[in-house]
Design a protein around this motif. Structure first.
Motif, PDB file in Angstrom:
ATOM      1  N   THR A  55     -45.708 -18.921  31.017  1.00  0.00           N
ATOM      2  CA  THR A  55     -45.385 -18.694  32.226  1.00  0.00           C
ATOM      3  C   THR A  55     -43.997 -19.403  32.575  1.00  0.00           C
ATOM      4  N   SER A  56     -43.519 -20.437  32.230  1.00  0.00           N
ATOM      5  CA  SER A  56     -42.297 -21.126  32.664  1.00  0.00           C
ATOM      6  C   SER A  56     -41.018 -20.259  32.682  1.00  0.00           C
ATOM      7  N   SER A  57     -40.350 -20.093  33.693  1.00  0.00           N
ATOM      8  CA  SER A  57     -39.325 -19.381  33.688  1.00  0.00           C
ATOM      9  C   SER A  57     -38.190 -20.014  32.632  1.00  0.00           C
ATOM     10  N   SER A  63     -37.691 -23.579  40.178  1.00  0.00           N
ATOM     11  CA  SER A  63     -38.905 -23.070  40.375  1.00  0.00           C
ATOM     12  C   SER A  63     -40.039 -23.291  39.433  1.00  0.00           C
ATOM     13  N   ASP A  64     -39.736 -23.927  38.178  1.00  0.00           N
ATOM     14  CA  ASP A  64     -40.670 -24.252  37.120  1.00  0.00           C
ATOM     15  C   ASP A  64     -41.363 -25.597  37.629  1.00  0.00           C
ATOM     16  N   THR A  98     -44.237 -24.198  39.474  1.00  0.00           N
ATOM     17  CA  THR A  98     -45.249 -23.440  38.787  1.00  0.00           C
ATOM     18  C   THR A  98     -46.026 -24.150  37.856  1.00  0.00           C
ATOM     19  N   ILE A  99     -45.318 -25.276  37.042  1.00  0.00           N
ATOM     20  CA  ILE A  99     -46.093 -26.300  36.084  1.00  0.00           C
ATOM     21  C   ILE A  99     -47.217 -27.000  36.920  1.00  0.00           C
ATOM     22  N   ILE A 156     -38.442 -30.027  28.881  1.00  0.00           N
ATOM     23  CA  ILE A 156     -39.456 -30.137  29.653  1.00  0.00           C
ATOM     24  C   ILE A 156     -40.422 -31.150  29.150  1.00  0.00           C
TER      25      ILE A 156
END
Length: 601
Positions: free
Chosen positions: A49-51, A72-73, A76-77, A117
């Motif tokens: 899912t991560s950009s 943005s992540d 999202t995360i 990350i």
């Protein structure tokens, strides 16, 4: 020798311009994900899912694009972790060692080579309080939304949806979420969730306003729809209205939408929008058997003939092309009228003209009937009709025999298969009963026939399928020589026993063979997928015919077995090729093959 000052300035400007225009992310971004304590499935979900981790596949290569993806992540995360019940996570995304959240999009680094990350999930939370209020009677909330259960945003969303739907089912069409209070108690690793609903007013159905580009008369649409004006609102009732209209086969689009604001009198109006399918449709079918030759069928359908959503269906077939028997065929016509009786009923006209030339008999049949059909659901219907049938036959009992009947055919079909063209689970039942009253000296009686099929994939998801079929028939009342041969039963061929010639098994009469008054057939198949498109099939078919109305111990019988190949043609069904050989009885003596579209049953 050095250039002049203007030349040096021009060179510097050109180099600066080229540097500004050239891509700065020439090297592939190196990414890593560290999530101690997270499950493999959770790590995979974050990576997919991560950009940032999917930057290459997304075509992100400039520093600004990578920084924007990292920013943005964070959201999202964190949302993924909330979905999994982790409500105190710590997420770090570092770009070349610097936290992405600390960087400004106005001063982006000239190059970004590495993204790291790190995810600390923290403890998984459980629900402390899990409240939905008020709740309509008979509402069933999800089991996952309860004290002590793993707290996830999915469970909260499902509980909210179930609560709103419960009120809608009770007639409150405008029920909605009024307030939602979520409190995370980190010391106890608990989440308190309270969902407050606003049921709104209990409403009744108002009017249905017809819109869109349709040629169907509005009065006919209303008769077919059976819109429940004046009744208490129910989502199931409006869904049934849409199903009735789609069932006609007239419309490509049926959209029934409730209006935003109810009427002052507590009624709710709906807008119904329609688009018509093309008025005419032509289809073809082909089946080839080694001995019986080529069978060709064609169907021409005309929709909305008289602007009342009627469906006129014309069928034609030619059989035995290049086969051992003389050429024969049929022409059939059926007109369905869905707006005549009521929302779930329709009337129909049925006409047939057919010539059958087989080794054992020749018969010309003409019939005309008028009937009604009741649809109980998308999977179950029953119909009955009244009419006349004329038959002229030459068979083992003599030539030029004539039969005249007043017939009352009944039929019911129950189809619970997951696919009509290649089922992997479920069942199918077809029951028919045709009482016939003889005219002009013809004997009277009743003809019964049943066809049952069952399928299971044994939990393999369709990779291995066991399919079984039972056919049973009986003629009660007349003597064997007092009934038209097309009412009697034979066995053999693609529809009964593969490996045996078509209708080769009957009852010996003199030097010929006549049909029996009863029939029992069994078929079994094992279908195994080799690839997504290719399957192998092993099958065994058995058929028996008797002189009496019920199968006895001395009935004639035969059997066939073989192997087949299926190649999936998508929406058309599988291309079928079967090789079969007789394994019991004396009606066949050689290998037979069959080619067609769709499973044998």
């Amino acid at each position: 020798m050095q250039g002049s000052r203007p030349q040096r300035r021009l060179t510097g400007w050109l180099l600066a311009a080229m540097t500004a225009l050239a891509p700065t992310g020439l090297m592939a971004l190196e990414t890593s994900l560290v999530a101690p304590g997270a499950s493999k499935e959770l790590r995979e979900r974050i990576e997919e899912t991560s950009s940032v981790t999917t930057a290459d596949s997304r075509g992100l290569d400039t520093p600004l694009e990578i920084l924007s993806a990292a920013l943005s992540d964070y959201r999202t995360i964190v949302q993924i972790l909330y979905d999994e019940g982790y409500f105190s996570p710590v997420v770090s995304i570092k770009l070349d060692g610097k936290e992405a959240a600390d960087l400004s999009t106005l001063s982006v680094p000239a190059q970004i080579n590495r993204a790291a990350i790190t995810v600390e999930t923290g403890p998984s939370f459980r629900f402390g309080k899990a409240i939905v209020q008020p709740v309509a009677p008979d509402t069933v909330l999800p089991e996952e939304f309860a004290p002590g259960k793993l707290a996830t945003t999915g469970a909260i969303q499902q509980a909210t949806s179930a609560g709103v739907q419960g009120w809608r089912d009770a007639g409150h069409a405008k029920a909605e979420l009024a307030n939602q209070t979520i409190i995370a108690r980190h010391a106890q690793a608990q989440l308190d969730a309270q969902i407050d609903l606003d049921p709104g007013r209990r409403l009744t159905f108002g009017r249905m306003f017809i819109k869109g580009d349709t040629d169907v008369k509005h009065r006919s649409i209303e008769d077919i729809a059976g819109f429940p004006s004046g009744e208490v609102y129910s989502p199931a009732k409006i869904q049934k209205v849409g199903t009735r209209l789609r069932r006609t086969g007239t419309f490509s689009v049926v959209s029934i939408t409730e209006r935003e604001t109810p009427n002052p009198d507590g009624t709710l109006d709906f807008d119904a929008t329609f688009e018509d399918l093309p008025k005419r449709r032509l289809t073809f079918g082909v089946e080839l058997a080694s001995r019986d030759g080529l069978d060709v069928t064609a169907t021409w359908t005309h929709r909305n003939v008289f602007r009342r959503a009627e469906r006129l269906r014309f069928e034609a077939a030619l059989r035995n092309i290049g086969g051992a028997e003389d050429l024969d065929g049929r022409i059939g016509l059926r007109l369905d009228q869905p707006d005549r009786l009521g929302p779930d009923d329709n009337t129909f006209w049925n006409a047939l003209l057919e010539r059958r030339n087989t080794e054992n008999y020749n018969v010309t049949v003409a019939s005309l009937a008028y009937g009604a059909r009741r649809t109980f659901s998308d999977r179950l219907y029953a119909e009955a009709s009244v009419g006349f049938q004329w038959s002229d036959a030459d068979d083992a009992y003599g030539d030029g025999r004539k039969f005249r009947y007043f017939i009352i055919p009944f039929r019911s079909e129950w189809d619970e298969r997951d696919s009509k063209i290649s089922a992997t689970r479920g069942f199918y039942l077809d029951a028919q009963a045709t009482p016939f009253a003889g005219l002009s000296g013809t004997e009277s009686g009743i003809r019964l026939f049943g066809d049952g099929r069952a399928y299971t994939s044994l939990g393999t998801g369709g990779k291995l399928v066991l399919a079984g079929r039972v056919q049973i028939g009986s003629v009660i009342g007349p003597s064997a020589d007092g009934v038209t041969p097309d009412f009697l039963f034979f066995s053999g061929g693609a529809g009964t026993v593969r490996g045996q010639p078509f209708e080769s098994l009957g009852i010996p009469v003199g030097t010929g063979i006549a049909g029996g008054k009863s029939f029992l057939g069994f078929s079994g198949e094992v279908r195994g997928k080799i690839t997504e498109s290719l399957s192998l099939v092993g099958f065994y078919d058995y058929g028996t015919v008797d002189t009496s109305s019920f199968i006895g111990s001395d009935a004639e019988n035969h059997a066939g077995a073989g192997l087949g190949v299926r190649y999936d043609l998508g929406g058309f069904g599988p291309l079928r090729f079967d090789l079969a050989y007789p394994v019991q009885g004396d009606t066949g003596n050689g290998l037979q093959f069959y080619i067609g579209i769709g499973q044998a049953f």
